[in-house]
Design a protein around this motif. Structure first.
Motif, short mmCIF file in Angstrom:
data_model
loop_
_atom_site.label_atom_id
_atom_site.label_comp_id
_atom_site.label_asym_id
_atom_site.label_seq_id
_atom_site.Cartn_x
_atom_site.Cartn_y
_atom_site.Cartn_z
N ILE A 1 11.23 5.78 -9.10
CA ILE A 1 12.38 6.60 -8.32
C ILE A 1 12.17 5.50 -6.86
O ILE A 1 13.38 5.37 -5.76
CB ILE A 1 13.26 7.43 -8.57
CG1 ILE A 1 13.95 7.25 -9.67
CG2 ILE A 1 14.47 7.51 -7.09
CD1 ILE A 1 14.19 8.65 -9.82
N LEU A 2 11.37 6.55 -7.29
CA LEU A 2 10.34 6.66 -5.37
C LEU A 2 9.97 5.01 -4.71
O LEU A 2 10.08 4.54 -4.04
CB LEU A 2 9.33 7.56 -4.99
CG LEU A 2 10.20 9.16 -5.18
CD1 LEU A 2 8.48 10.03 -5.40
CD2 LEU A 2 10.97 9.69 -4.17
N CYS A 3 9.17 4.33 -6.10
CA CYS A 3 8.71 3.27 -6.08
C CYS A 3 10.12 1.97 -5.30
O CYS A 3 9.72 1.44 -4.48
CB CYS A 3 7.90 2.56 -7.03
SG CYS A 3 6.01 3.63 -6.59
N PRO A 13 7.95 12.45 -18.54
CA PRO A 13 8.85 11.28 -18.36
C PRO A 13 9.56 12.00 -16.97
O PRO A 13 10.08 10.65 -16.81
CB PRO A 13 9.34 11.57 -19.31
CG PRO A 13 9.34 13.19 -20.35
CD PRO A 13 7.96 13.38 -20.48
N ALA A 14 9.85 13.19 -16.22
CA ALA A 14 10.48 13.29 -15.52
C ALA A 14 9.23 12.75 -14.41
O ALA A 14 9.59 11.77 -13.37
CB ALA A 14 10.33 15.08 -15.32
N VAL A 15 8.01 12.67 -14.39
CA VAL A 15 7.27 12.61 -13.59
C VAL A 15 7.14 10.79 -13.82
O VAL A 15 7.16 10.60 -12.34
CB VAL A 15 5.82 13.20 -13.18
CG1 VAL A 15 5.10 12.66 -12.90
CG2 VAL A 15 5.64 14.58 -13.47
N LEU A 16 7.46 10.04 -14.26
CA LEU A 16 7.09 8.69 -14.08
C LEU A 16 8.27 8.20 -13.46
O LEU A 16 8.76 7.64 -13.17
CB LEU A 16 6.93 8.39 -15.62
CG LEU A 16 5.17 8.19 -16.69
CD1 LEU A 16 5.60 8.05 -18.00
CD2 LEU A 16 4.53 7.70 -15.75
N THR A 17 9.29 8.88 -14.31
CA THR A 17 10.75 8.27 -13.54
C THR A 17 10.44 9.05 -12.35
O THR A 17 11.21 8.03 -11.43
CB THR A 17 12.03 9.91 -14.31
OG1 THR A 17 12.05 9.46 -15.92
CG2 THR A 17 13.74 9.45 -13.39
N VAL A 64 0.56 -1.33 0.54
CA VAL A 64 0.53 -0.08 -0.26
C VAL A 64 0.80 1.29 -0.50
O VAL A 64 0.25 2.32 -0.98
CB VAL A 64 -1.21 0.51 1.29
CG1 VAL A 64 -1.47 1.41 1.73
CG2 VAL A 64 -2.04 -0.58 0.56
N ALA A 65 1.96 1.33 1.01
CA ALA A 65 2.95 2.40 0.80
C ALA A 65 3.47 2.54 -0.36
O ALA A 65 3.53 4.58 -1.13
CB ALA A 65 4.03 1.79 1.87
N ILE A 66 3.91 1.48 -1.28
CA ILE A 66 4.59 1.95 -2.67
C ILE A 66 3.58 2.18 -3.90
O ILE A 66 3.51 3.26 -4.20
CB ILE A 66 4.96 0.90 -3.10
CG1 ILE A 66 5.92 -0.07 -2.20
CG2 ILE A 66 5.77 0.58 -4.30
CD1 ILE A 66 6.64 -1.13 -2.70
#
Length: 322
Positions: A307-309, A299-303, A269-271
């Motif tokens: 990265i965060l996930c 693409p920046a938002v997807l990247t 859920v956190a991911i």
């Protein structure tokens, strides 16, 4: 009818056999009954002079093991048990119980059985092959029946020991799938076995006392039966304690597994919350979002989401949440 340690040939009614024994002044009569009705038991009681309270106990059935004395007649109640062959965790009944009531007097033995598994034909045959024991009279029959009943306790506990060991192995195996209900089922059967077996200790002890109207040699045999019975009751108590510990272990294992599952769910859920949050922000109807009109914004938002996930995934794995 038995005289001088031998079974007399011929067929006798119970009343004729008793009259013949009393006429001879030696020997005894052994009558066996299986689930008699009130009329049959009344006839036997009248012939052998059995007390009305004893007859009532026989007809009611399902009594705790006990020893009663009515003048020169001893009445002993014993619970019989039988193991039900089955696949592990597949039936609700593992131990069947029955009852044997034995009346003994100087010149007769009356054995009344309840249940299909409590046959005494083997006991009778063994005694008829041992005339020296039959010379001891009705007391020898009482001992033989008690010894047979306790031997069946031993056999049942040996089979239950195998089952308890299998359950214990399953509970502590790495990929255990045993249900707590299965352990409760086995524990319930152990409790029933204990209730049938344990109370017999007092009657056996009383039969071994010097004031019991039985031959000295028979009392010695009965004390040996009492020793075997003590060993059985201790084994059953061990089963009960082991199963209680297994129930606690299974509950604890289930709780640990639930905690592990909840951690995995929480991590997932956190991911999932990270891209959901970012997508939610950029899904709002505002024109003045800095990256909204940039070519590299999507693409920046997807990247950033990836990265965060990935970072969260690595952290959760290092902490063994996933």
């Amino acid at each position: 009818m038995y005289v001088d340690g031998k079974r007399l040939r011929g067929h006798f009614s119970h009343s004729a056999a008793l009259a013949e024994v009393r006429k001879r002044g030696t020997g005894f009569v052994w009558v066996g009954l299986h689930e008699p009705d009130e009329i049959q038991m009344g006839d036997i009681a009248q012939t052998f002079g059995l007390h009305a309270l004893a007859v009532e106990d026989v007809l009611e059935g399902s009594h705790r093991p006990k020893l009663e004395r009515y003048d020169d007649t001893l009445m002993m109640v014993m619970r019989t048990v039988a193991y039900v062959e089955h696949e592990l965790h597949t039936v609700s009944e593992i131990v069947q119980t029955g009852e044997v009531v034995v009346f003994t007097a100087p010149d007769f033995v009356v054995a009344v059985r309840q249940g299909e598994h409590s046959g005494l034909a083997g006991v009778r045959q063994a005694l008829e092959n041992d005339s020296e024991r039959l010379l001891l009279g009705p007391g020898a029959v009482l001992h033989a029946i008690a010894d047979y009943v306790v031997d069946t306790y031993v056999e049942v506990t040996q089979k239950l020991e195998v089952e308890v060991d299998l359950v214990e192995e399953e509970v502590f195996s790495p990929k255990s799938q045993v249900a707590i209900e299965s352990i409760y089922q086995l524990k319930r059967e152990i409790v029933e076995l204990r209730r049938a077996v344990s109370p017999l200790a007092t009657p056996l002890q009383l039969l071994g006392r010097p004031d019991t109207p039985l031959p000295k040699e028979v009392r010695r045999y009965l004390r040996d039966v009492a020793d075997h019975h003590i060993a059985v009751t201790e084994r059953i108590r061990d089963f009960d304690e082991t199963l209680s510990a297994l129930v606690n272990a299974a509950v604890a294992r289930t709780a640990v597994q639930q905690n592990t599952d909840m951690r995995k769910i929480s991590a997932a859920v956190a991911i999932a919350a990270v891209p959901t949050m970012i997508a939610g922000i950029y899904g709002m109807n505002f024109d003045h979002i800095p990256e909204l009109h940039q070519v590299w914004g999507y693409p920046a938002v997807l990247t950033l989401m990836a990265i965060l996930c990935t970072t969260l995934l690595v952290i959760f794995r290092r902490n063994k949440w996933l």
